[in-house]
Design an enzyme around this catalytic site. Structure first.
Site, PDB file in Angstrom:
ATOM      1  N   GLU A  62      43.211  30.651  45.560  1.00 34.29           N
ATOM      2  CA  GLU A  62      42.309  31.291  44.592  1.00 34.29           C
ATOM      3  C   GLU A  62      43.015  31.337  43.245  1.00 34.29           C
ATOM      4  O   GLU A  62      44.145  30.875  43.114  1.00 34.29           O
ATOM      5  CB  GLU A  62      41.965  32.716  45.052  1.00 34.29           C
ATOM      6  N   LEU A 115      41.562  37.177  48.139  1.00 36.62           N
ATOM      7  CA  LEU A 115      40.757  38.379  47.976  1.00 36.62           C
ATOM      8  C   LEU A 115      39.296  37.949  48.098  1.00 36.62           C
ATOM      9  O   LEU A 115      38.868  37.017  47.414  1.00 36.62           O
ATOM     10  CB  LEU A 115      40.995  39.016  46.601  1.00 36.62           C
ATOM     11  N   LYS A 124      43.015  44.597  47.968  1.00 35.34           N
ATOM     12  CA  LYS A 124      43.005  44.609  46.499  1.00 35.34           C
ATOM     13  C   LYS A 124      44.038  45.623  46.003  1.00 35.34           C
ATOM     14  O   LYS A 124      43.704  46.736  45.602  1.00 35.34           O
ATOM     15  CB  LYS A 124      41.598  44.924  45.984  1.00 35.34           C
ATOM     16  N   TYR A 153      42.894  49.104  43.840  1.00 30.53           N
ATOM     17  CA  TYR A 153      42.020  49.279  42.678  1.00 30.53           C
ATOM     18  C   TYR A 153      40.714  48.541  42.874  1.00 30.53           C
ATOM     19  O   TYR A 153      40.572  47.739  43.803  1.00 30.53           O
ATOM     20  CB  TYR A 153      42.722  48.808  41.395  1.00 30.53           C
TER      21      TYR A 153
HETATM   22  N1  PMP Z   1      40.927  37.022  43.487  1.00 33.11           N
HETATM   23  C1  PMP Z   1      41.781  37.830  42.832  1.00 33.11           C
HETATM   24  C2  PMP Z   1      43.239  37.671  43.069  1.00 33.11           C
HETATM   25  C3  PMP Z   1      41.295  38.787  41.933  1.00 33.11           C
HETATM   26  O1  PMP Z   1      42.148  39.598  41.282  1.00 33.11           O
HETATM   27  C4  PMP Z   1      39.898  38.873  41.702  1.00 33.11           C
HETATM   28  C5  PMP Z   1      39.348  39.845  40.692  1.00 33.11           C
HETATM   29  N2  PMP Z   1      39.673  41.130  40.991  1.00 33.11           N
HETATM   30  C6  PMP Z   1      39.042  38.034  42.405  1.00 33.11           C
HETATM   31  C7  PMP Z   1      39.594  37.113  43.300  1.00 33.11           C
HETATM   32  C8  PMP Z   1      37.542  38.099  42.229  1.00 33.11           C
HETATM   33  O2  PMP Z   1      37.043  39.279  42.797  1.00 33.11           O
HETATM   34  P1  PMP Z   1      35.718  39.986  42.236  1.00 33.11           P
HETATM   35  O3  PMP Z   1      34.654  38.957  42.268  1.00 33.11           O
HETATM   36  O4  PMP Z   1      35.480  41.088  43.199  1.00 33.11           O
HETATM   37  O5  PMP Z   1      36.022  40.455  40.840  1.00 33.11           O
END
Ligand code: PMP
Length: 285
Positions: free
Chosen positions: A180, A205, A147, A33
Site C-alpha cells: 500500500e 490497513l 491503525k 487514531y
Molecule cells: N493505508 C495507510 C497506511 C493509511 O495511513 C491510510 C490512511 N489513513 C490508508 C491506507 C487509507 O485508509 P482510509 O481510506 O481509511 O483513509
C-alpha cells in the site's frame, strides 16, 4: 478564529493544547487514531471508521477513554467549535500516562485527543489531477492492519516521495509485491483491464475509502479483484490510483518516473472518483 482541540476532557486552544511527557503515545507510539472526512457538514463513512477504531483498540487492548457514544458527541462538538463544513476530524487514543516501562501498566486511563481542520470543499476537477508515486522497500512492522500512530516507516517513505517530487510512495515486499502507500491504499487497472487492489490482511490497513470504492463499484456493476500485485504488473497497468480519506480516488500517472498507460488520468479512475463523490454527497444531502 482560533482552533479548538479536545484533550482529555477539556476543550482547549489548539496552539497551547498538550499531553503529558510520559504519555505512552509519545514514548512508545502506543496508540491508535482515525481520520474522518467532513463533507458539507456531515461525517463521511462514520460507521466504518468507528468499527475500525474499535478493532484497533481491541487488538492492542487499549480501553475506550470514553464511551463510543460520548466520543461521537465530542467529535461533533469539536467540529462545531471549529465551524468546519468541509475538512477532517482527527482522533487519537493512547494507553495514556504511566511510568516508562515497556510492559502495559496494570491499569490505564486512556488519553483522548480530538482535533479538526478545514479543507477546501470537494471539487471533482481539483481531485481528478494525476500524481506520481515512487516504490520503496516495505520496512514497516507486521501489523499494518492496526491503525496505530506508529508511523515512522510511513513518514520516512513519504519524505522520500516528496523529495522525488512525487505524491506518494508504494511499499514493496521482498517478493516484489506492493502492499500500500504511506497513507493510502494502492489500486491498478491491470493490462487485462482488471480492477485490482491488495487483499485485506495484516499486510495493509483496510482503508475505509477502499471499502467504499468496492461498495460503489459493486453498485455500478464494476468487477474488482482483491489480490497482491507486483511492481512489474503495476508498471504494465493501464491505470493506477490511490485511495484514502483525504485523497479520495487520486489518479497515478507515473510509477518511479515511468508512465502508467498513456500517462494521463484513466477513465475508470475518473469514474470511480465521480462515484465516490456521489457516495459522499448521498451522506451529506
Ligand atoms: N493505508 C495507510 C497506511 C493509511 O495511513 C491510510 C490512511 N489513513 C490508508 C491506507 C487509507 O485508509 P482510509 O481510506 O481509511 O483513509
Amino acid at each position: 478564529m482560533s482552533r479548538i482541540a479536545y484533550v482529555n476532557g477539556q476543550y482547549e486552544h489548539h496552539l497551547t493544547a498538550a499531553v503529558h511527557i510520559e504519555d505512552r503515545g509519545y514514548q512508545f507510539s502506543d496508540g491508535v487514531y482515525e481520520v474522518i472526512a467532513i463533507h458539507r457538514g456531515k461525517l463521511i463513512d462514520m460507521a466504518g471508521h468507528m468499527t475500525r477504531l474499535t478493532r484497533s483498540l481491541d487488538e492492542l487492548e487499549i480501553a475506550w477513554p470514553v464511551s463510543p457514544r460520548a466520543l461521537d458527541v465530542i467529535i461533533r462538538e469539536v467540529i462545531r467549535r471549529n465551524r468546519i463544513r468541509d475538512g477532517i476530524v482527527y482522533m487519537q487514543i493512547t494507553r495514556g500516562v504511566a511510568p516508562r516501562n515497556h510492559a502495559f501498566p496494570p491499569h490505564h486511563n486512556s488519553a483522548l485527543v480530538v482535533t479538526a481542520k478545514r479543507f477546501p470543499p470537494f471539487d471533482f476537477d481539483a481531485a481528478n489531477k494525476g500524481v506520481g508515486v515512487i516504490t520503496t522497500p516495505e520496512i514497516r512492522w507486521q501489523r499494518r492492519d492496526i491503525k496505530t500512530v506508529s508511523l515512522l516507516g510511513n513518514c520516512l517513505a513519504k519524505e522520500q516521495a516528496i523529495r522525488a517530487g512525487c505524491y506518494e510512495a508504494w511499499f514493496v515486499e521482498d517478493d516484489g509485491n506492493i502492499t500500500e502507500g504511506t497513507s493510502s491504499n494502492a489500486w491498478i487497472v491491470s493490462a487485462d483491464g482488471d480492477l485490482v487492489t491488495r487483499d485485506a490482511s495484516n499486510a495493509i490497513l483496510n482503508g475505509i475509502t477502499r471499502l467504499s470504492i468496492m461498495k460503489v463499484a459493486r453498485e455500478h456493476g464494476i468487477e474488482f479483484t482483491e489480490r497482491a500485485f507486483s511492481v512489474d504488473e503495476a508498471k504494465m497497468a493501464r491505470e493506477a490510483f490511490v485511495s484514502s480519506t483525504t485523497s479520495f480516488v487520486k489518479p497515478v500517472l507515473t510509477i518511479d518516473g515511468d508512465p502508467v498507460g498513456d500517462g494521463t488520468v484513466g477513465p475508470l479512475s475518473a469514474k470511480l472518483l465521480a462515484f465516490f463523490g456521489e457516495h459522499m454527497k448521498a451522506q451529506s444531502a
